[in-house]
Design a protein around this motif. Structure first.
Motif, PDB file in Angstrom:
ATOM      1  N   GLN A   1      -2.575   7.572 -11.291  1.00  0.00           N
ATOM      2  CA  GLN A   1      -1.693   6.822 -10.392  1.00  0.00           C
ATOM      3  C   GLN A   1      -1.724   5.329 -10.718  1.00  0.00           C
ATOM      4  OE1 GLN A   1      -3.610   8.402  -6.882  1.00  0.00           O
ATOM      5  NE2 GLN A   1      -1.770   9.539  -6.270  1.00  0.00           N
ATOM      6  N   SER A   2      -2.912   4.820 -11.065  1.00  0.00           N
ATOM      7  CA  SER A   2      -3.021   3.409 -11.446  1.00  0.00           C
ATOM      8  C   SER A   2      -2.208   3.127 -12.705  1.00  0.00           C
ATOM      9  CB  SER A   2      -4.484   3.032 -11.665  1.00  0.00           C
ATOM     10  OG  SER A   2      -5.217   3.128 -10.461  1.00  0.00           O
ATOM     11  N   ARG A   3      -2.271   4.066 -13.670  1.00  0.00           N
ATOM     12  CA  ARG A   3      -1.470   3.902 -14.891  1.00  0.00           C
ATOM     13  C   ARG A   3       0.023   3.863 -14.577  1.00  0.00           C
ATOM     14  NH1 ARG A   3      -3.838   7.795 -19.713  1.00  0.00           N
ATOM     15  NH2 ARG A   3      -5.969   6.940 -19.787  1.00  0.00           N
ATOM     16  N   CYS A   4       0.389   4.553 -13.514  1.00  0.00           N
ATOM     17  CA  CYS A   4       1.802   4.616 -13.125  1.00  0.00           C
ATOM     18  C   CYS A   4       2.216   3.407 -12.290  1.00  0.00           C
ATOM     19  CB  CYS A   4       2.078   5.903 -12.357  1.00  0.00           C
ATOM     20  SG  CYS A   4       1.888   7.417 -13.330  1.00  0.00           S
ATOM     21  N   GLY A   5       1.272   2.479 -12.043  1.00  0.00           N
ATOM     22  CA  GLY A   5       1.610   1.244 -11.348  1.00  0.00           C
ATOM     23  C   GLY A   5       1.254   1.198  -9.883  1.00  0.00           C
ATOM     24  N   TYR A   6       0.549   2.209  -9.375  1.00  0.00           N
ATOM     25  CA  TYR A   6       0.178   2.232  -7.970  1.00  0.00           C
ATOM     26  C   TYR A   6      -1.186   1.591  -7.765  1.00  0.00           C
ATOM     27  CZ  TYR A   6       4.122   5.365  -7.307  1.00  0.00           C
ATOM     28  OH  TYR A   6       5.384   5.899  -7.272  1.00  0.00           O
ATOM     29  N   GLU A   7      -1.385   0.987  -6.592  1.00  0.00           N
ATOM     30  CA  GLU A   7      -2.623   0.298  -6.281  1.00  0.00           C
ATOM     31  C   GLU A   7      -3.089   0.650  -4.876  1.00  0.00           C
ATOM     32  OE1 GLU A   7      -1.734  -3.829  -6.659  1.00  0.00           O
ATOM     33  OE2 GLU A   7      -1.611  -3.784  -8.855  1.00  0.00           O
ATOM     34  N   GLY A   8      -4.367   0.346  -4.600  1.00  0.00           N
ATOM     35  CA  GLY A   8      -4.911   0.515  -3.255  1.00  0.00           C
ATOM     36  C   GLY A   8      -4.781   1.917  -2.731  1.00  0.00           C
ATOM     37  N   ASP A   9      -4.319   2.047  -1.483  1.00  0.00           N
ATOM     38  CA  ASP A   9      -4.189   3.353  -0.841  1.00  0.00           C
ATOM     39  C   ASP A   9      -3.179   4.249  -1.544  1.00  0.00           C
ATOM     40  OD1 ASP A   9      -6.043   2.563   1.012  1.00  0.00           O
ATOM     41  OD2 ASP A   9      -4.578   2.078   2.577  1.00  0.00           O
ATOM     42  N   ASP A  10      -2.296   3.650  -2.344  1.00  0.00           N
ATOM     43  CA  ASP A  10      -1.302   4.453  -3.055  1.00  0.00           C
ATOM     44  C   ASP A  10      -1.884   5.113  -4.302  1.00  0.00           C
ATOM     45  OD1 ASP A  10       0.752   3.881  -1.259  1.00  0.00           O
ATOM     46  OD2 ASP A  10       1.253   2.019  -2.313  1.00  0.00           O
ATOM     47  N   ALA A  11      -3.105   4.714  -4.673  1.00  0.00           N
ATOM     48  CA  ALA A  11      -3.802   5.339  -5.802  1.00  0.00           C
ATOM     49  C   ALA A  11      -5.069   6.003  -5.267  1.00  0.00           C
ATOM     50  CB  ALA A  11      -4.138   4.307  -6.869  1.00  0.00           C
TER      51      ALA A  11
END
Length: 313
Positions: A281-291
């Motif tokens: 998810q981080s590789r896909c650009g998401y951060e924090g609670d979204d990852a």
């Protein structure tokens, strides 16, 4: 498109060993060879140098005693480990024709003593990413130099899967010897790595082209099942066995991305898989609670586009 450079494999040589495939519309395959040598780091290095010197590079060089893996060239181009069958360039048959040289002798099958690990699992994951099915179309391998094996040209061109050097038309070698074909396909990740009977393991099926948007006859992965297995559904315990097949496809894709160790390819969406998915998810650009490691449709569809599976509700 499948994996061209295997995560964790050492780069050997200049990376330029072949060219385009002659019959990219034909099924994908892997060919297994043995170097007829010992194993260990010194043998690995000298063999790699020798293969480069004589211009007979395979795609991959593997040490079954240390799990060391080296790669000479990209998997989507040809290698140089096979003889032609007349005018038929066997190195250039199929969507891919992955050549693997194992540091071993045909007379002492390496599956009797090997130590496969994460690099071998990554090798299998790369083959499967191109749609190589977990089958041996030509049947038995040779147990000694006097054994006759099937080298049928129609089988070679029509059926994807794993072949021994002893099965390739136009070639007279009997390697890799009488290795355990089932053990080879199951190695590196426990029983979860073995293919289901009705489809390749988490990859585009043979004959299909994965272009990131249109995958014909690819495995389906239920988003609801994967979320339930990740533990967010109170009615489905974490790692619910009913969702094992869906989770295995996702785990293999995460493994192919270099995010999940082979030992965790078990069909349960446990802590290690969730951590790996959070990295995705981080590789896909998401951060924090979204990852948070719990799959969402956008990131799962992106993973499927990269590794040949479709996401359903």
């Amino acid at each position: 498109m499948g994996i061209t450079w295997i995560p964790g494999a050492e780069r050997l040589g200049d990376g330029d060993i072949g060219g385009d495939m002659d019959t990219p519309d034909e099924p994908a395959r892997v060919v297994w060879h043995t170097t007829e040598s010992g194993a260990g780091d010194a043998e690995f290095d000298s063999t790699a140098d020798y293969l480069i010197e004589i211009g007979a590079e395979p795609h991959l060089l593997y040490d079954p005693t240390t799990d060391r893996l080296g790669q000479f060239g990209p998997l989507d181009q040809s290698a140089r480990a096979l003889r032609n069958d007349g005018d038929d360039r066997t190195n250039r048959t199929g969507r891919v024709c992955v050549q693997v040289e194992v540091l071993a002798r045909a007379g002492d099958p390496f599956t009797g003593y090997w130590q496969p690990g994460p690099n071998f699992a990554a090798l299998l994951a790369a083959a499967r990413s191109w749609g190589v099915p977990d089958v041996w179309p030509a049947g038995d391998l040779a147990s000694d130099g006097s054994d006759s094996t099937s080298r049928d040209s129609d089988t070679w061109h029509d059926e994807g899967g794993h072949y021994g050097h002893a099965n390739v038309p136009g070639n007279d070698h009997w390697d890799p010897g009488a290795i355990s074909q089932s053990a080879l396909l199951a190695a590196g990740a426990g029983e979860g790595l073995a293919a289901r009977d009705d489809e390749p393991s988490g990859t585009a099926a043979d004959g299909d082209v994965t272009d990131g948007t249109d995958v014909t006859d690819a495995p389906d992965v239920s988003l609801a099942n994967v979320i339930a297995a990740a533990g967010t559904d109170p009615d489905a315990p974490q790692g619910a066995t009913t969702h094992r097949d869906d989770v295995l496809v996702v785990e293999r894709a995460l493994r192919a991305e270099g995010l999940l160790a082979a030992e965790w390819l078990d069909g349960s969406f446990g802590t290690s898989t969730r951590d790996a998915y959070a990295e995705w998810q981080s590789r896909c650009g998401y951060e924090g609670d979204d990852a948070d490691g719990v799959p969402g449709r956008t990131t799962l569809e992106k993973l499927g586009a990269e590794h040949g599976f479709r996401v359903t509700d």
